[in-house]
Design an enzyme around this catalytic site. Structure first.
Site, PDB file in Angstrom:
ATOM      1  N   ASP A  54       0.980  -1.111   0.278  1.00  0.00           N
ATOM      2  CA  ASP A  54       0.076  -0.093   0.069  1.00  0.00           C
ATOM      3  C   ASP A  54       1.004   1.133  -0.133  1.00  0.00           C
ATOM      4  O   ASP A  54       2.089   0.704   0.476  1.00  0.00           O
ATOM      5  CB  ASP A  54      -0.991  -0.865   1.088  1.00  0.00           C
ATOM      6  N   VAL A 104       2.076   0.649  -6.734  1.00  0.00           N
ATOM      7  CA  VAL A 104       2.040  -0.588  -7.143  1.00  0.00           C
ATOM      8  C   VAL A 104       1.170   0.198  -8.868  1.00  0.00           C
ATOM      9  O   VAL A 104       0.816   1.168  -8.613  1.00  0.00           O
ATOM     10  CB  VAL A 104       1.340  -1.567  -6.776  1.00  0.00           C
ATOM     11  N   CYS A 168     -11.617  -8.396 -20.901  1.00  0.00           N
ATOM     12  CA  CYS A 168     -12.560  -8.600 -21.357  1.00  0.00           C
ATOM     13  C   CYS A 168     -14.126  -8.896 -20.930  1.00  0.00           C
ATOM     14  O   CYS A 168     -14.349  -8.151 -21.197  1.00  0.00           O
ATOM     15  CB  CYS A 168     -12.376 -10.036 -21.055  1.00  0.00           C
ATOM     16  N   CYS A 182     -16.124   6.126  -4.222  1.00  0.00           N
ATOM     17  CA  CYS A 182     -16.558   6.127  -3.566  1.00  0.00           C
ATOM     18  C   CYS A 182     -16.135   7.641  -2.678  1.00  0.00           C
ATOM     19  O   CYS A 182     -17.087   7.946  -1.921  1.00  0.00           O
ATOM     20  CB  CYS A 182     -15.545   5.109  -2.859  1.00  0.00           C
TER      21      CYS A 182
END
Ligand code: ZN
Length: 336
Positions: A54, A104, A168, A182
């Site tokens: 994180d 990340v 996909c 959010c």
């Protein structure tokens, strides 16, 4: 094994399934609401190795739904990866935890996915999910997508080479501002914990070698409407990722600045391998105002924004979602 007695008694898992879990390795990307619950389930269930990634630190408005954290973590300005690892190590000391305070992105996604059996999505944005999808499809690594906004959520396990991938399912990266977040729609903690529980459940089946029990499609639910559905998702014959094997999200991100979901904040990501000496930065920034520093990060308020700097030279700039303004603050106070 006594720790896992109730799980071993559950016949579809049994002793063999439990032993497989103990030999398994998982990476969780994002330790917010979904990631906290994912980590809690995996560690308590006895997955042998859990990598916790994180980029952010714990804030007061996280506590409504991010079940691994408490008010002390907020007061201590702890990064989520460090706070999560501290809590989880007290829950199950048999699990090897690997906390990583990092963003990340294209530069590290493959490294984080390569040496594990599964990757779990605890992120809050499409950009990172496309990066994860590219990395996992390229490496042939299963991953479990989870998303949640308001009272609604969805889950899908991606098994590269066997079924549809994330591209996909959703097609291309949606244009900024076109999907609910959010930030705009809020989120109920009950919805998040159910979505993450479905995700962890699919992960446990994969790790225990019980793939025949997987949902086999996209699970959706709305806790406010009390509805749920299982939707079959076909593999797209023209999928640029899992059919044509193009991994463009693993190529470099030109901007290096991203707006953070729900935060009125921008993250500045320097080139991979950058470092920042927090002690030296503290000395340099001290004349501007009170600098707070711990082992993981440094915070200072300047020009109406709060800058949080990390040892990998990343910055989270709170109080703006203007990428250009954030970049200029970074250049001014950190140097670029
Ligand atoms: Zn695909």
């Amino acid at each position: 094994m006594s720790r896992y007695a109730k799980q071993v008694l559950f016949t579809p898992l049994g002793k063999e399934g439990q032993e497989r879990l103990g030999r398994s390795r998982a990476t969780i990307i994002g330790l917010g609401a979904l990631g906290s619950t994912l980590a809690n389930h995996l560690v308590r269930a006895g997955v042998g190795y859990v990598r916790l990634c994180d980029r952010d630190f714990v804030e007061l408005d996280n506590l409504q739904r991010q079940v691994l954290y408490d008010e002390d973590d907020v007061k201590g300005n702890l990064p989520k990866a460090a706070a999560a690892a501290a809590k989880l190590s007290r829950i199950n000391s048999e699990v090897k935890l690997d906390p990583r305070v990092c963003d990340v992105n294209h530069a590290n996604a493959e490294e984080l996915a390569r040496d594990v059996d599964i990757v779990l999505d605890g992120t809050d944005n499409f950009e990172t999910r496309f990066v994860l999808n590219d990395a996992c499809v390229k490496l042939g690594r299963p991953w479990v997508y989870g998303g949640c906004v308001g009272s609604y959520g969805m889950v899908m396990a991606v098994l590269p080479g066997e079924g549809p991938c994330f591209a996909c399912l959703v097609g291309d990266l949606p244009a900024p501002g076109t999907s609910a977040t959010c930030d705009t729609a809020g989120v109920l903690n009950m919805a998040v914990s159910i979505v993450a529980s479905f995700q962890a459940n699919e992960a446990i089946k994969i790790l225990a070698g019980r793939r025949e029990a997987l949902a086999g499609g996209l699970q959706t639910l709305d806790v406010w409407q009390n509805t749920s559905q299982l939707i079959r998702v076909p593999r797209s014959p023209e999928c640029p990722v899992c059919v044509k094997r193009g991994f463009r999200h693993l190529e470099s991100n030109p901007s290096g600045a991203t707006s953070l979901c729900g935060r009125n904040a921008v993250q500045i990501t320097p080139p991979p391998g950058s470092t920042l000496d927090l002690a030296a930065a503290e000395k340099r920034l001290a004349p501007l105002g009170q600098v707070r520093r711990n082992a993981y990060l440094l915070k200072v308020s300047v020009d109406g924004c709060e800058l949080t700097l990390f040892p990998d030279a990343r910055a989270i700039i709170q109080g703006t979602h203007d990428l250009a303004r954030a970049r200029s603050l970074y250049a001014k106070y950190v140097g670029s």
